[in-house]
Design a protein around this motif. Structure first.
Motif, PDB file in Angstrom:
ATOM      1  N   VAL A 122       0.852  -1.174   0.000  1.00  0.00           N
ATOM      2  CA  VAL A 122       0.000   0.000   0.000  1.00  0.00           C
ATOM      3  C   VAL A 122       0.893   1.231   0.000  1.00  0.00           C
ATOM      4  O   VAL A 122       1.820   1.334   0.800  1.00  0.00           O
ATOM      5  CB  VAL A 122      -0.937   0.012   1.234  1.00  0.00           C
ATOM      6  CG1 VAL A 122      -1.727   1.291   1.292  1.00  0.00           C
ATOM      7  CG2 VAL A 122      -1.860  -1.200   1.219  1.00  0.00           C
ATOM      8  N   GLN A 123       0.612   2.155  -0.902  1.00  0.00           N
ATOM      9  CA  GLN A 123       1.363   3.410  -1.000  1.00  0.00           C
ATOM     10  C   GLN A 123       0.417   4.561  -0.687  1.00  0.00           C
ATOM     11  O   GLN A 123      -0.684   4.616  -1.232  1.00  0.00           O
ATOM     12  CB  GLN A 123       1.942   3.572  -2.411  1.00  0.00           C
ATOM     13  CG  GLN A 123       2.820   4.777  -2.580  1.00  0.00           C
ATOM     14  CD  GLN A 123       4.132   4.647  -1.822  1.00  0.00           C
ATOM     15  OE1 GLN A 123       4.759   3.588  -1.821  1.00  0.00           O
ATOM     16  NE2 GLN A 123       4.541   5.711  -1.184  1.00  0.00           N
ATOM     17  N   VAL A 124       0.829   5.466   0.202  1.00  0.00           N
ATOM     18  CA  VAL A 124       0.003   6.599   0.607  1.00  0.00           C
ATOM     19  C   VAL A 124       0.711   7.895   0.231  1.00  0.00           C
ATOM     20  O   VAL A 124       1.886   8.079   0.532  1.00  0.00           O
ATOM     21  CB  VAL A 124      -0.254   6.571   2.133  1.00  0.00           C
ATOM     22  CG1 VAL A 124      -1.086   7.771   2.559  1.00  0.00           C
ATOM     23  CG2 VAL A 124      -0.923   5.270   2.540  1.00  0.00           C
ATOM     24  N   TYR A 125      -0.024   8.805  -0.428  1.00  0.00           N
ATOM     25  CA  TYR A 125       0.493  10.108  -0.827  1.00  0.00           C
ATOM     26  C   TYR A 125      -0.319  11.203  -0.138  1.00  0.00           C
ATOM     27  O   TYR A 125      -1.516  11.328  -0.398  1.00  0.00           O
ATOM     28  CB  TYR A 125       0.393  10.295  -2.348  1.00  0.00           C
ATOM     29  CG  TYR A 125       1.088   9.221  -3.132  1.00  0.00           C
ATOM     30  CD1 TYR A 125       2.452   9.300  -3.401  1.00  0.00           C
ATOM     31  CD2 TYR A 125       0.382   8.121  -3.608  1.00  0.00           C
ATOM     32  CE1 TYR A 125       3.094   8.302  -4.124  1.00  0.00           C
ATOM     33  CE2 TYR A 125       1.014   7.123  -4.334  1.00  0.00           C
ATOM     34  CZ  TYR A 125       2.370   7.218  -4.589  1.00  0.00           C
ATOM     35  OH  TYR A 125       2.994   6.226  -5.307  1.00  0.00           O
ATOM     36  N   SER A 126       0.310  11.967   0.744  1.00  0.00           N
ATOM     37  CA  SER A 126      -0.383  13.067   1.419  1.00  0.00           C
ATOM     38  C   SER A 126      -0.501  14.240   0.465  1.00  0.00           C
ATOM     39  O   SER A 126       0.458  14.592  -0.229  1.00  0.00           O
ATOM     40  CB  SER A 126       0.388  13.500   2.664  1.00  0.00           C
ATOM     41  OG  SER A 126       0.344  12.484   3.628  1.00  0.00           O
ATOM     42  N   ILE A 180      -4.069  10.307  -1.362  1.00  0.00           N
ATOM     43  CA  ILE A 180      -4.321   9.320  -2.405  1.00  0.00           C
ATOM     44  C   ILE A 180      -3.674   8.033  -1.909  1.00  0.00           C
ATOM     45  O   ILE A 180      -2.522   8.029  -1.472  1.00  0.00           O
ATOM     46  CB  ILE A 180      -3.687   9.730  -3.759  1.00  0.00           C
ATOM     47  CG1 ILE A 180      -4.342  10.995  -4.307  1.00  0.00           C
ATOM     48  CG2 ILE A 180      -3.757   8.577  -4.754  1.00  0.00           C
ATOM     49  CD1 ILE A 180      -5.738  10.811  -4.848  1.00  0.00           C
ATOM     50  N   ILE A 181      -4.426   6.936  -1.956  1.00  0.00           N
ATOM     51  CA  ILE A 181      -3.911   5.639  -1.519  1.00  0.00           C
ATOM     52  C   ILE A 181      -3.968   4.682  -2.700  1.00  0.00           C
ATOM     53  O   ILE A 181      -4.994   4.611  -3.392  1.00  0.00           O
ATOM     54  CB  ILE A 181      -4.741   5.073  -0.346  1.00  0.00           C
ATOM     55  CG1 ILE A 181      -4.689   6.037   0.834  1.00  0.00           C
ATOM     56  CG2 ILE A 181      -4.243   3.680   0.037  1.00  0.00           C
ATOM     57  CD1 ILE A 181      -5.592   5.648   1.989  1.00  0.00           C
ATOM     58  N   GLU A 182      -2.863   3.998  -2.951  1.00  0.00           N
ATOM     59  CA  GLU A 182      -2.798   2.977  -3.996  1.00  0.00           C
ATOM     60  C   GLU A 182      -2.509   1.630  -3.347  1.00  0.00           C
ATOM     61  O   GLU A 182      -1.663   1.539  -2.461  1.00  0.00           O
ATOM     62  CB  GLU A 182      -1.699   3.299  -5.004  1.00  0.00           C
ATOM     63  CG  GLU A 182      -1.946   4.572  -5.786  1.00  0.00           C
ATOM     64  CD  GLU A 182      -0.807   4.890  -6.735  1.00  0.00           C
ATOM     65  OE1 GLU A 182       0.279   4.263  -6.645  1.00  0.00           O
ATOM     66  OE2 GLU A 182      -1.002   5.786  -7.581  1.00  0.00           O
ATOM     67  N   ALA A 183      -3.231   0.597  -3.800  1.00  0.00           N
ATOM     68  CA  ALA A 183      -3.034  -0.735  -3.227  1.00  0.00           C
ATOM     69  C   ALA A 183      -3.119  -1.789  -4.322  1.00  0.00           C
ATOM     70  O   ALA A 183      -4.050  -1.783  -5.132  1.00  0.00           O
ATOM     71  CB  ALA A 183      -4.081  -1.015  -2.160  1.00  0.00           C
ATOM     72  N   ARG A 184      -2.168  -2.688  -4.332  1.00  0.00           N
ATOM     73  CA  ARG A 184      -2.170  -3.805  -5.279  1.00  0.00           C
ATOM     74  C   ARG A 184      -3.254  -4.810  -4.894  1.00  0.00           C
ATOM     75  O   ARG A 184      -3.697  -4.857  -3.749  1.00  0.00           O
ATOM     76  CB  ARG A 184      -0.810  -4.490  -5.277  1.00  0.00           C
ATOM     77  CG  ARG A 184       0.285  -3.619  -5.812  1.00  0.00           C
ATOM     78  CD  ARG A 184       1.578  -4.386  -5.860  1.00  0.00           C
ATOM     79  NE  ARG A 184       2.613  -3.548  -6.435  1.00  0.00           N
ATOM     80  CZ  ARG A 184       3.884  -3.689  -6.195  1.00  0.00           C
ATOM     81  NH1 ARG A 184       4.302  -4.650  -5.395  1.00  0.00           N
ATOM     82  NH2 ARG A 184       4.757  -2.889  -6.767  1.00  0.00           N
ATOM     83  N   PRO A 185      -3.654  -5.655  -5.829  1.00  0.00           N
ATOM     84  CA  PRO A 185      -4.653  -6.683  -5.519  1.00  0.00           C
ATOM     85  C   PRO A 185      -4.241  -7.510  -4.298  1.00  0.00           C
ATOM     86  O   PRO A 185      -3.085  -7.911  -4.162  1.00  0.00           O
ATOM     87  CB  PRO A 185      -4.688  -7.535  -6.787  1.00  0.00           C
ATOM     88  CG  PRO A 185      -4.311  -6.585  -7.875  1.00  0.00           C
ATOM     89  CD  PRO A 185      -3.268  -5.683  -7.249  1.00  0.00           C
ATOM     90  N   THR A 233      -4.847  -2.344  -9.592  1.00  0.00           N
ATOM     91  CA  THR A 233      -4.517  -1.502  -8.457  1.00  0.00           C
ATOM     92  C   THR A 233      -5.705  -0.634  -8.067  1.00  0.00           C
ATOM     93  O   THR A 233      -6.362  -0.050  -8.925  1.00  0.00           O
ATOM     94  CB  THR A 233      -3.311  -0.600  -8.803  1.00  0.00           C
ATOM     95  OG1 THR A 233      -2.181  -1.433  -9.068  1.00  0.00           O
ATOM     96  CG2 THR A 233      -2.970   0.343  -7.668  1.00  0.00           C
ATOM     97  N   VAL A 234      -5.994  -0.586  -6.780  1.00  0.00           N
ATOM     98  CA  VAL A 234      -7.031   0.287  -6.249  1.00  0.00           C
ATOM     99  C   VAL A 234      -6.412   1.660  -6.001  1.00  0.00           C
ATOM    100  O   VAL A 234      -5.292   1.763  -5.497  1.00  0.00           O
ATOM    101  CB  VAL A 234      -7.601  -0.269  -4.924  1.00  0.00           C
ATOM    102  CG1 VAL A 234      -8.390   0.781  -4.169  1.00  0.00           C
ATOM    103  CG2 VAL A 234      -8.466  -1.468  -5.184  1.00  0.00           C
ATOM    104  N   GLU A 235      -7.145   2.701  -6.383  1.00  0.00           N
ATOM    105  CA  GLU A 235      -6.752   4.070  -6.072  1.00  0.00           C
ATOM    106  C   GLU A 235      -7.910   4.729  -5.339  1.00  0.00           C
ATOM    107  O   GLU A 235      -9.044   4.714  -5.825  1.00  0.00           O
ATOM    108  CB  GLU A 235      -6.419   4.850  -7.339  1.00  0.00           C
ATOM    109  CG  GLU A 235      -5.209   4.318  -8.062  1.00  0.00           C
ATOM    110  CD  GLU A 235      -4.958   5.039  -9.374  1.00  0.00           C
ATOM    111  OE1 GLU A 235      -5.863   5.743  -9.870  1.00  0.00           O
ATOM    112  OE2 GLU A 235      -3.855   4.903  -9.897  1.00  0.00           O
TER     113      GLU A 235
END
Length: 93
Positions: free
Chosen positions: A1-5, A17-22, A78-80
Protein backbone atom coordinates in the motif's frame (compact mmCIF):
# COMPACT_ATOMS: atom_id res chain seq x y z
CA UNK A 1 0.00 0.00 0.00
CA UNK A 2 1.36 3.41 -1.00
CA UNK A 3 0.00 6.60 0.61
CA UNK A 4 0.49 10.11 -0.83
CA UNK A 5 -0.38 13.07 1.42
CA UNK A 6 -1.93 15.96 -0.46
CA UNK A 7 -1.84 18.54 2.35
CA UNK A 8 0.85 19.59 4.81
CA UNK A 9 0.87 17.94 8.25
CA UNK A 10 -0.59 19.59 11.38
CA UNK A 11 -3.80 20.62 9.69
CA UNK A 12 -7.41 19.98 10.70
CA UNK A 13 -7.95 18.53 7.23
CA UNK A 14 -6.16 15.46 5.85
CA UNK A 15 -6.28 14.46 2.17
CA UNK A 16 -4.50 11.44 0.70
CA UNK A 17 -4.32 9.32 -2.40
CA UNK A 18 -3.91 5.64 -1.52
CA UNK A 19 -2.80 2.98 -4.00
CA UNK A 20 -3.03 -0.74 -3.23
CA UNK A 21 -2.17 -3.81 -5.28
CA UNK A 22 -4.65 -6.68 -5.52
CA UNK A 23 -4.96 -8.51 -2.20
CA UNK A 24 -3.48 -5.71 -0.09
CA UNK A 25 -5.31 -3.30 2.20
CA UNK A 26 -5.35 -1.48 5.52
CA UNK A 27 -7.14 -1.46 8.85
CA UNK A 28 -7.70 1.34 11.31
CA UNK A 29 -9.44 2.63 14.36
CA UNK A 30 -9.07 6.09 15.86
CA UNK A 31 -11.15 8.90 17.27
CA UNK A 32 -9.68 11.62 15.10
CA UNK A 33 -12.84 12.80 13.35
CA UNK A 34 -14.74 11.96 10.17
CA UNK A 35 -13.58 10.35 6.94
CA UNK A 36 -14.79 10.43 3.35
CA UNK A 37 -13.38 8.18 0.67
CA UNK A 38 -13.89 8.10 -3.08
CA UNK A 39 -12.85 5.07 -5.14
CA UNK A 40 -10.98 6.32 -8.21
CA UNK A 41 -9.98 2.95 -9.67
CA UNK A 42 -10.30 -0.75 -8.87
CA UNK A 43 -12.53 -2.85 -6.62
CA UNK A 44 -12.39 -3.28 -2.85
CA UNK A 45 -14.25 -4.71 0.12
CA UNK A 46 -14.64 -2.18 2.93
CA UNK A 47 -15.58 -3.29 6.45
CA UNK A 48 -17.03 -0.55 8.62
CA UNK A 49 -18.01 -1.80 12.06
CA UNK A 50 -20.38 -4.73 11.41
CA UNK A 51 -21.17 -3.61 7.84
CA UNK A 52 -19.41 -4.76 4.67
CA UNK A 53 -19.41 -2.84 1.37
CA UNK A 54 -18.24 -3.84 -2.10
CA UNK A 55 -16.99 -0.65 -3.76
CA UNK A 56 -15.85 0.32 -7.25
CA UNK A 57 -14.97 3.46 -9.22
CA UNK A 58 -17.17 6.41 -8.29
CA UNK A 59 -18.41 4.89 -5.01
CA UNK A 60 -18.06 6.90 -1.80
CA UNK A 61 -18.27 6.27 1.95
CA UNK A 62 -18.54 8.77 4.79
CA UNK A 63 -18.08 7.71 8.40
CA UNK A 64 -16.89 8.72 11.85
CA UNK A 65 -13.35 7.57 12.40
CA UNK A 66 -14.14 6.07 15.82
CA UNK A 67 -15.62 3.00 14.11
CA UNK A 68 -13.30 0.05 13.43
CA UNK A 69 -12.64 -0.12 9.69
CA UNK A 70 -10.57 -2.14 7.25
CA UNK A 71 -10.43 -2.76 3.53
CA UNK A 72 -8.81 -5.03 0.99
CA UNK A 73 -8.34 -4.71 -2.76
CA UNK A 74 -10.45 -7.48 -4.33
CA UNK A 75 -10.01 -6.95 -8.07
CA UNK A 76 -7.23 -7.66 -10.53
CA UNK A 77 -6.01 -4.07 -10.80
CA UNK A 78 -4.52 -1.50 -8.46
CA UNK A 79 -7.03 0.29 -6.25
CA UNK A 80 -6.75 4.07 -6.07
CA UNK A 81 -8.63 5.94 -3.33
CA UNK A 82 -8.99 9.60 -2.44
CA UNK A 83 -9.53 10.01 1.30
CA UNK A 84 -10.39 13.24 3.06
CA UNK A 85 -10.48 13.43 6.84
CA UNK A 86 -11.72 16.23 9.06
CA UNK A 87 -9.98 16.01 12.40
CA UNK A 88 -11.97 16.68 15.56
CA UNK A 89 -10.91 19.59 17.67
CA UNK A 90 -9.47 18.66 21.03
CA UNK A 91 -12.70 19.84 22.71
CA UNK A 92 -14.72 17.25 20.74
CA UNK A 93 -12.65 14.26 21.92
Amino acid sequence: VQVYSLLPPNSDLEARIIEARPGSGQQGFSSRGSQMLLVLNGQLRYNLGDEEYELGPGDTLFYRDDVAHSWVSTGNETVELLTVGVLSSRDDR
